[in-house]
Scaffold this motif. Structure first.
Motif, mmCIF file in Angstrom:
data_model
loop_
_atom_site.group_PDB
_atom_site.id
_atom_site.type_symbol
_atom_site.label_atom_id
_atom_site.label_comp_id
_atom_site.label_asym_id
_atom_site.label_seq_id
_atom_site.Cartn_x
_atom_site.Cartn_y
_atom_site.Cartn_z
ATOM 1 N N ASN A 84 0.835 -1.211 0.000
ATOM 2 C CA ASN A 84 0.000 0.000 0.000
ATOM 3 C C ASN A 84 0.868 1.259 0.000
ATOM 4 N N ALA A 86 2.710 2.883 1.708
ATOM 5 C CA ALA A 86 3.139 3.398 3.008
ATOM 6 C C ALA A 86 3.911 4.706 2.891
ATOM 7 N N LEU A 87 3.387 5.618 2.069
ATOM 8 C CA LEU A 87 4.007 6.940 1.998
ATOM 9 C C LEU A 87 3.561 7.743 3.210
ATOM 10 N N TYR A 88 4.438 8.638 3.674
ATOM 11 C CA TYR A 88 4.053 9.471 4.814
ATOM 12 C C TYR A 88 3.084 10.536 4.314
ATOM 13 N N PRO A 89 1.811 10.496 4.749
ATOM 14 C CA PRO A 89 0.797 11.343 4.117
ATOM 15 C C PRO A 89 1.008 12.836 4.351
ATOM 16 N N HIS A 90 1.692 13.183 5.432
ATOM 17 C CA HIS A 90 1.822 14.602 5.750
ATOM 18 C C HIS A 90 3.071 15.227 5.153
ATOM 19 N N MET A 91 3.887 14.409 4.497
ATOM 20 C CA MET A 91 5.114 14.949 3.925
ATOM 21 C C MET A 91 4.962 15.079 2.408
ATOM 22 N N TYR A 99 13.415 11.383 3.678
ATOM 23 C CA TYR A 99 13.342 11.066 5.107
ATOM 24 C C TYR A 99 14.404 10.053 5.552
ATOM 25 N N ASN A 103 17.531 10.757 8.182
ATOM 26 C CA ASN A 103 17.751 9.971 9.391
ATOM 27 C C ASN A 103 19.140 9.366 9.428
ATOM 28 N N ARG A 133 -1.356 12.445 -1.184
ATOM 29 C CA ARG A 133 -2.804 12.438 -1.360
ATOM 30 C C ARG A 133 -3.204 12.904 -2.760
ATOM 31 N N PRO B 171 -2.016 2.980 9.288
ATOM 32 C CA PRO B 171 -1.555 1.689 8.769
ATOM 33 C C PRO B 171 -0.207 1.281 9.345
ATOM 34 N N LEU B 174 3.205 2.125 7.798
ATOM 35 C CA LEU B 174 3.839 3.420 7.997
ATOM 36 C C LEU B 174 4.955 3.308 9.034
ATOM 37 N N ALA B 178 8.949 3.565 8.308
ATOM 38 C CA ALA B 178 9.797 4.443 9.107
ATOM 39 C C ALA B 178 10.966 3.660 9.702
ATOM 40 N N ALA B 183 14.160 5.357 11.358
ATOM 41 C CA ALA B 183 13.603 6.171 12.434
ATOM 42 C C ALA B 183 13.357 5.293 13.657
ATOM 43 N N LYS B 187 11.674 9.103 17.118
ATOM 44 C CA LYS B 187 11.683 9.824 15.850
ATOM 45 C C LYS B 187 10.371 9.580 15.105
ATOM 46 N N PHE B 188 9.935 8.335 15.131
ATOM 47 C CA PHE B 188 8.662 8.002 14.501
ATOM 48 C C PHE B 188 7.539 8.810 15.143
ATOM 49 N N ASP B 191 8.204 12.628 14.104
ATOM 50 C CA ASP B 191 8.145 12.982 12.685
ATOM 51 C C ASP B 191 6.872 12.519 11.998
ATOM 52 N N ILE B 192 6.263 11.471 12.506
ATOM 53 C CA ILE B 192 5.134 10.905 11.773
ATOM 54 C C ILE B 192 3.843 10.906 12.583
ATOM 55 N N PRO B 195 2.628 14.771 13.589
ATOM 56 C CA PRO B 195 2.026 15.537 12.485
ATOM 57 C C PRO B 195 0.705 14.940 12.007
ATOM 58 N N LEU B 196 0.586 13.616 12.059
ATOM 59 C CA LEU B 196 -0.661 13.002 11.601
ATOM 60 C C LEU B 196 -1.789 13.234 12.598
ATOM 61 N N GLU B 281 -7.647 11.907 8.266
ATOM 62 C CA GLU B 281 -6.909 12.193 7.040
ATOM 63 C C GLU B 281 -5.987 11.031 6.725
#
Lengths: 350, 282
Positions: A84, A86-91, A99, A103, A133, B171, B174, B178, B183, B187-188, B191-192, B195-196, B281
């Protein structure tokens, strides 16, 4: 660049369920190996064990020259493409690609250079400032690939990366993945349940069933000499026909006498049943046409063999002038017979 | 649904208008009352048109308060309320984010047990455990302090539970992506996960802020020093003036000031708030 070596790899879950029952496999440097099998065969678990996302219950895993059993995924120098994405949706796409490099403490200009290069290779430069998105499935897939590419890892791991795409895109991405892998020559392990994807992508296939390896070989080796009934019916579409030897023997006029000891089932690929008689020794079977399926360049004939209710599929080129209910004769060359034993499930005669 | 029934529409609107009036009328009365002079209320009828004393009433409350009724200046009390509400809000948010993170993403012994322990505290709001809590706070010497005002209210099962539910919709790949990207857990988180969760955090911020701001019983119990009075409990002090009638015009000015910050918070965070409550979202 590295080889991957699996020695007696086993995975037992806390409940006692054994998902992977001892896998030995060596993936050469730069090779593209596809793990293929039905759902629940342990192929994804195996890949995730290589990635470090599942612990290894037993066995040894080497990537490059290191034993990596107890290393974190990030320390294994691998990159993974998820089903799926697994992209970071907020980036943004750029940040998604960057990313992993951030790191790892890469310098800003090196990150910039690598991301741009990967984006150019995958033709996603214009999407770099966008959020995932706003992208279509195919574009997200490219970004997911890009995230693996920028890292320039020792190995790529693909977990059914194309199964969320529509049929047309899937074919297109399949070709692109193949070309990309050829160009980069990065060792790759690819999991799929789609035998066509497996056949077309892999330098070698590993057919898995029930947590064990059924057969390892090049796609054509596996297609031409399936080692078990499972492999015979799993690889190739429509699936290989399995016909009891006794039925054929009555019609074989001695042609079947030299089949290996122990054979009781004979496999015949749908393409090996011909309407025209070939030159050279062959068998003839009579059958009644039940269903005719035209698929453009080829047609599928669903028949039942005369004197037995054995359903059988034939694939022929073009559209032969036949009608349903008609009795047809098919010719099979001796070389096209695959001898199996139904008890051991194995191919007979090596 | 397409309907066109004028009578039905009319009735529906009448009911809605009545409902709105029921809610808004007391607010209107408070605003009007806060603009009246000292004598207006003694006549026995509530004035319904604004008076001309607004500025002086508000200034009097802001600067001087009702010293006769034992209430410090409203400015001071508003400040105390703000500090307490913000301390509670940030405390609740950070603790519940971290505990939800632990519960969802880490496998430790008795994980489920701890989750249920947290969950069970939902049954024990401040009011129920107020006497023992008072005892503890008193023994720790935290009466008449901001720490005493806020710390006992910080533990929050509600927010922990909401964040847990939200984290479980993220999911798993994610997290795995990471991990492959190098990460570590923190960090996870930073950074993730954070924000989500931003819309959820905003929604909870509003709810928690109002919760903290509206605290009445607890501050009433543990503060005896006017320097730590909060505005909501201060209102009560003002209305129970020991000698003579309450000075309603001044009390109402304080009421309006007390009602303002929650309104402002909602106005400013409305967009995020609604988003956080209605959509996830992905």
């Amino acid at each position: 660049m590295a080889r991957i070596k699996l020695e007696g790899l086993k995975k037992t879950y806390a409940g006692g369920v054994q998902a992977v029952k001892g896998i030995d496999l060596e993936v050469a440097d730069g090779e593209f190996v596809v793990l293929v099998g039905p759902s629940g065969c342990g192929k994804s678990t195996l890949l995730r064990m290589v990635a470090g996302l599942e612990t290894i219950s037993e066995g040894r895993l080497e990537i490059g020259d290191r034993v990596v059993n107890d290393l974190e995924p990030a320390e294994r120098d691998i990159a993974m493409v998820f089903q799926n994405y697994a992209l970071y949706p907020h980036m943004t796409v750029f940040d998604n690609l960057a990313y992993g490099l951030k790191n790892r403490g890469f310098k800003r200009d090196e990150i910039e250079r690598r991301v741009q290069e990967a984006a150019r290779m995958l033709e996603i430069e214009e999407f770099l400032p966008r959020k995932p998105r706003k992208l279509s499935g195919g574009q997200r897939q490219r970004v997911a690939m890009g995230r693996a590419l920028v890292r320039e890892p020792a190995a790529f791991l693909f977990d059914e990366p194309l199964s969320n795409l529509d049929a047309k895109l899937r074919v297109q991405m399949r070709v692109e993945i193949k070309q990309l892998q050829r160009r980069l020559k990065t060792t790759s392990l690819y999991v799929t349940h789609d035998q066509l994807e497996a056949m077309t992508l892999g330098d070698r296939l590993v057919v898995l069933n029930g947590g064990r390896i059924e057969q390892v070989g090049t796609p054509m080796e596996i297609y031409a000499r399936p080692a078990s009934i499972f492999v015979a019916t799993f690889i190739g579409s429509p699936a290989m026909n399995l016909i009891p030897l006794d039925y054929l023997r009555e019609r074989g006029n001695g042609l079947l006498d030299d089949l290996p000891e122990g054979t009781d089932i004979v496999g015949i690929r749908p393409d090996d049943l011909h309407m025209q008689a070939p030159s050279g020794p062959h068998l003839v079977v009579e059958s009644k046409l039940e269903l005719f399926e035209a698929a453009g360049a080829e047609s599928h004939l669903y028949v039942r063999l005369a004197g037995s209710e054995q359903p059988t599929v034939i694939r022929t080129a073009g559209q032969p002038p036949v009608s349903e209910g008609e009795t047809l004769r098919f010719h099979v060359r001796r070389e096209a017979l695959h001898p199996f034993n139904h008890e051991s499930n194995k191919r007979m005669g090596g | 649904m397409v309907e066109n029934r004028p009578l039905g529409n009319l009735v529906a609107h009448l009911i809605l208008i009545l409902g709105v009036a029921l809610v808004l009328f007391p607010v209107y009365v408070a605003i009007v009352a806060s603009t009246q002079g000292p004598g207006e209320f003694l006549r026995g009828t509530l004035p319904l048109v604004p008076g001309s004393h607004a500025l002086e009433n508000y200034r009097a409350m802001w600067e001087a308060g009702l010293s006769r009724a034992g209430a410090p200046p409203a400015g001071q009390m508003l400040w105390n309320s703000l500090v307490m509400a913000l301390a509670i809000t940030f405390g609740k948010l950070s603790i519940s984010l971290l505990s939800a993170f632990a519960i969802v993403y880490f496998r430790f012994p008795f994980r489920l047990f701890f989750f249920w322990i947290i969950f069970i505290t939902l049954m024990l709001p401040v009011e129920v455990r107020i006497i023992p809590t008072f005892r503890v706070v008193a023994d720790l010497g935290m009466l008449n302090s901001f720490a005493g005002l806020s710390i006992p209210l910080i533990a929050s099962a509600t927010a922990t539970f909401l964040f847990r539910q939200f984290f479980m919709t993220i999911p798993e790949e994610l997290l795995e992506a990471a991990r492959v990207d190098g990460a570590g857990p923190l960090k996870f988180f930073k950074d993730i996960l954070l924000p989500l969760s931003i819309t959820n955090i905003a929604a909870l911020f509003v709810i928690m802020f109002i919760y903290g701001w509206n605290q009445y019983l607890w501050p009433l119990l543990i503060t005896t020093d006017p320097d730590y009075y909060t505005i909501v409990m201060g209102l009560q002090r003002m209305t129970t003036a020991a000698d003579g009638d309450p000075q309603w015009h001044l009390v109402m000015a304080a009421v309006v000031m007390a009602a303002l910050p929650p309104v402002l918070v909602i106005l400013f965070m409305q967009r995020l708030f609604v988003k956080g409550l209605t959509e996830t979202e992905k």
